[in-house]
Scaffold this active site. Structure first.
Site, mmCIF file in Angstrom:
data_model
loop_
_atom_site.group_PDB
_atom_site.id
_atom_site.type_symbol
_atom_site.label_atom_id
_atom_site.label_comp_id
_atom_site.label_asym_id
_atom_site.label_seq_id
_atom_site.Cartn_x
_atom_site.Cartn_y
_atom_site.Cartn_z
ATOM 1 N N ASP A 274 12.524 -59.214 58.604
ATOM 2 C CA ASP A 274 12.545 -59.424 60.125
ATOM 3 C C ASP A 274 11.902 -60.728 60.217
ATOM 4 O O ASP A 274 11.586 -61.515 59.321
ATOM 5 C CB ASP A 274 11.657 -58.187 60.744
ATOM 6 C CG ASP A 274 11.871 -58.039 62.194
ATOM 7 O OD1 ASP A 274 11.524 -56.875 62.719
ATOM 8 O OD2 ASP A 274 12.167 -58.841 62.924
HETATM 9 C C1 GLC Z 1 12.084 -59.131 66.105
HETATM 10 C C2 GLC Z 1 12.491 -57.726 65.832
HETATM 11 C C3 GLC Z 1 13.711 -57.486 65.381
HETATM 12 C C4 GLC Z 1 14.778 -58.368 65.689
HETATM 13 C C5 GLC Z 1 14.372 -59.871 65.290
HETATM 14 C C6 GLC Z 1 15.354 -60.922 65.748
HETATM 15 O O1 GLC Z 1 10.894 -59.413 65.839
HETATM 16 O O2 GLC Z 1 11.575 -56.873 65.283
HETATM 17 O O3 GLC Z 1 14.229 -56.184 65.696
HETATM 18 O O4 GLC Z 1 16.142 -58.168 65.659
HETATM 19 O O5 GLC Z 1 13.066 -60.002 65.757
HETATM 20 O O6 GLC Z 1 15.330 -61.293 67.270
#
Ligand code: GLC
Length: 752
Positions: A274
């Site tokens: 993430d």
């Molecule tokens: C975030 C989220 C994830 C998302 C990623 C890209 O912090 O936790 O669900 O896809 O960043 O935006």
């Protein structure tokens, strides 16, 4: 050609295609330098429409494998051109975006889509979203989010598919099929991403990013199954969770990323971290520096670093120093290349916008309307107030801060949603009143009073006008709830009652004596016990998306009938959370006989004056509304529940059938639900588990037999050794319209 030879030919084609992909992977790996390999594992953030010199240089040097958050198709094609035509090996970029519930046309939030209990609708919605996003150069979405959500204080329940593994798994599979289409290489297909692996929804106190302590049995029976279902649907990628799982954050959790995902499940796509979750391993306290974090994440099984720059900075040196085998890097790179090859990016790296409609076609808005209609859950309808009988209504007061909010109705995670497409409830009601809906004295008069600046406002200066408008109207339609900012990532609430002065507004309207319809838009279940007896009807709409207005207006005026069912249990008050249907029984379950509310305790009562059972003294132990609950404009009756055969082997199957009758005056849709319980097992089992559901449309007065196959495998659970087991013994079943249904039967699993 007979079917069998067609399927043989098809299987042969798939095998040949896969072998061709593997040959190309090996060929590329043989030619890649270590730095180029590391580049494929590095994802960087886009610049919203610009190709900076620095980004162009990095792409040209083969230092970037993926870009997220770039949706200007010209920019995407230029970046792709640099990668394909100016880098040494010409490996195309993979462009990702959070396409969560729509792109420019916005569907209900995923929790709202879960309330449809309609996998085919969810699949169509994901397909629509993919087509709109692909036209902007996106080929990878960070969806479906399949975390099980059982704590509505958590802001991200808005993105999840509810509290139940069976429902969430069915809908996650449908989303994967919609995003990825029949062929991942289709230019309109997106690689899907099952996230956040795993257990993210179990954060303590419903606080985002918080610690999770999940016993392996609970992980395997509750949190992992929807991910396994997404994999069964062919999901191309997974995303590691931010959260700390039992002391080892997911982004460095080898048990999750390698033992479960690779060794047990055989997943061959790739895992992305993430956002900066790899460097966050140092903040968690697992690693001392980014170098250690990179080693921990890579060896655990996280293949791509989302904007953390840790792999870019440290992976090559870790290999050179001998701390990390290049063979492992090759496996990581192979997984990324495999997805890129399956997407057809090498053959067709550039987006051809002319292949896609410039503006969303009417069919997209029609789908968004359908989804909004089917997601709304009717929770109360005293005296059949709804649908509004226009022959007695000459004037309507539309009240509340969410009646006219084109952006708010879209909900969270709508990076690319266009509020210009939104039709609000006020607009739609106005159209109905002007066009078609007539009261006894001609066209219905509609008066709108906002009443509160926002859903969070404590100022009550607007209430006198609210009272005046409601008092003068034949019915008051309140549009209240949560603005979109009150849910979503990092937006949790410690108190999930209606925020601000909304409860006061409801009480003020109630005092006028005008019939009250409360329509709630929110990103989570809310604690509504305090206002339930102050409204005559309650329609829970989640954040319904672009077509919120027409959908809600048609539901209120009866041009459509509600069919949504709760994908999460609704608590009476926040203090009951977590409360969900698939709970275990405890040794002292609350019962009507044991429950004593504190107001009923005699003065000087001792600790033994209340029944010794598992409940709170100040709140009834049942939820306000159970999982699966929802009313409609007709009534249904269940009868003749049968389970055949009465006994089955541990590898057998029974069929559960029931007669469903529409006993009302209107056609309607019922969501027939099948629940089971294993009352005695080697580990305690939930008192109810959903094992089947079906939306059934029935004309008024019609009857139909609904049958569910129930294979023994569906009753397996992780035994004391964590291996799946089906144990002999009695199995109880219930079929009905929600998790509290009483129509039950039983059958026997017999030892082989
Ligand atoms: C975030 C989220 C994830 C998302 C990623 C890209 O912090 O936790 O669900 O896809 O960043 O935006």
């Amino acid at each position: 050609m007979p079917d069998s030879s067609v399927s043989t030919t098809r299987a042969g084609e798939i095998t040949e295609r896969r072998e061709r992909v593997e040959r190309r992977i090996r060929d590329l790996l043989d030619r890649m330098t270590l730095d180029e390999k590391v580049g494929q594992l590095n994802q960087v953030n886009g610049h919203d429409g610009g190709v900076t010199d620095e980004l162009a240089h990095r792409v040209r040097a083969g230092e970037v494998g993926s870009i997220l958050n770039e949706v200007d198709v010209r920019t995407v094609n230029e970046l792709q051109r640099i990668a394909v035509e100016e880098s040494r090996l010409g490996i195309p970029l993979l462009v990702g975006r959070d396409v969560i519930h729509g792109f420019r046309t916005i569907l209900p939030i995923p929790l709202g889509q879960a309330a449809t209990w309609d996998p085919e609708l969810v699949r169509r919605g994901a397909r629509m979203s993919a087509l709109e996003a692909a036209g902007h150069g996106v080929r990878w979405t960070f969806a479906p989010m399949v975390d099980i959500g059982r704590d509505p204080r958590w802001g991200r329940v808005a993105e999840c598919l509810g509290e139940d593994p069976h429902l969430a798994g069915a809908l996650a599979s449908a989303m994967v099929q919609g995003f990825q289409g029949e062929d991942l290489a289709d230019p309109g297909s997106l690689a899907a991403c099952a996230k956040h692996f795993a257990g993210y929804g179990a954060g303590e106190a419903g606080r985002d990013y918080n610690t999770t302590n999940i016993p392996e049995g609970e992980l395997r029976s509750v949190h992992l199954p929807p991910f396994r279902a997404a994999l069964g649907a062919g999901v191309a990628t997974f995303m590691a969770s931010f959260s700390d799982l039992n002391g080892i954050p997911a982004s460095a959790n080898r048990f999750l990323m390698t033992q479960v995902l690779r060794e047990e499940w055989g997943f061959d796509g790739f895992v992305v971290s993430d956002w900066e979750s790899i460097p966050q391993l140092c903040i968690h306290g697992l690693t001392a520096d980014d170098r250690e974090a990179g080693l921990a994440a890579a060896t655990a099984g996280v293949d791509m670093d989302m904007v953390g720059e840790v792999y870019a900075d440290h992976l090559a040196e870790l290999v050179v120093e001998g701390a990390l085998h290049e063979a492992l890097v090759d496996v990581m790179v192979a997984r990324v290349l495999r997805v890129k090859l399956r997407l057809g990016l090498f053959e067709r790296p550039y987006t051809e916008p002319e292949r896609f409609p410039v503006e969303p076609p009417p069919s997209h808005f029609a789908l968004a309307y359908d989804a909004a209609v089917r997601s709304a859950v009717l929770l109360k309808n005293d005296e059949g107030l709804l649908p509004l009988a226009m022959d007695g209504i000459g004037s309507i007061a539309v009240i509340g801060p969410l009646a006219q909010e084109p952006q708010e109705q879209l909900g969270t995670w709508v990076f690319d949603g266009d509020p210009g497409f939104s039709i609000t409830p006020l607009e739609a009601i106005g159209v109905l009143a002007a066009e078609g809906v007539h009261g006894p004295t001609g066209p219905v008069k509609v008066r709108y009073v906002r009443g509160l600046e926002t859903t969070r406002s404590e100022d009550r200066w607007g209430l006198p006008e609210v009272v005046e408008a409601a008092g003068a109207a034949d019915v008051a339609l309140l549009f209240l709830g949560e603005e979109s900012v009150l849910s979503g990532e990092g937006h949790c609430r410690s108190d999930i009652s209606l925020p601000g002065a909304q409860e006061a507004l409801i009480r003020a309207v109630r005092a006028t004596g005008t019939p009250v319809v409360l329509v709630v838009m929110a990103g989570r279940p809310l604690a509504l016990e305090a206002v339930l007896d102050k409204v005559d009807a309650l329609l829970f709409a989640w954040h319904p998306g672009t077509m919120a207005g027409p959908a809600l207006a048609d539901l209120l005026f009866g041009r459509a009938a509600p069919s949504g069912r709760l994908p999460m249990t609704f608590p009476r008050v926040t203090g009951q959370v977590p409360i969900y249907h698939a709970h275990r029984n405890t040794g002292r379950p609350p019962t009507p006989e044991t429950f004593v509310h504190m107001r009923d305790l005699p003065r000087g009562a001792s600790q033994f004056s209340a029944g010794a059972a598992s409940y709170h003294l100040d709140t009834h132990y049942t939820p306000l509304f159970p999982f699966g609950f929802g009313l409609t404009y007709t009534t249904f009756a269940y009868s003749d529940l049968q389970v055949t055969p009465a006994r089955m082997a541990t590898d057998g199957e029974v069929r559960v059938s029931v007669t469903l009758e529409n006993t009302g005056e209107r056609d309607g849709v019922e969501v027939v639900q099948l629940y089971v319980r294993d009352p005695v097992a080697s580990v305690t089992r939930p008192v109810r588990e959903l094992k089947g559901f079906r939306r059934v449309a029935l004309e008024a007065g019609a009857r139909r037999t609904v049958t569910f196959p129930l294979p023994a495998a569906a009753l397996a659970f992780p035994g004391r050794d964590m291996q799946p087991v089906v144990e002999p013994g009695e199995i109880q079943v219930w079929v009905g319209g929600d998790a509290h249904t009483a129509l039950g039967a039983a059958f026997e699993i017999v030892a082989p």
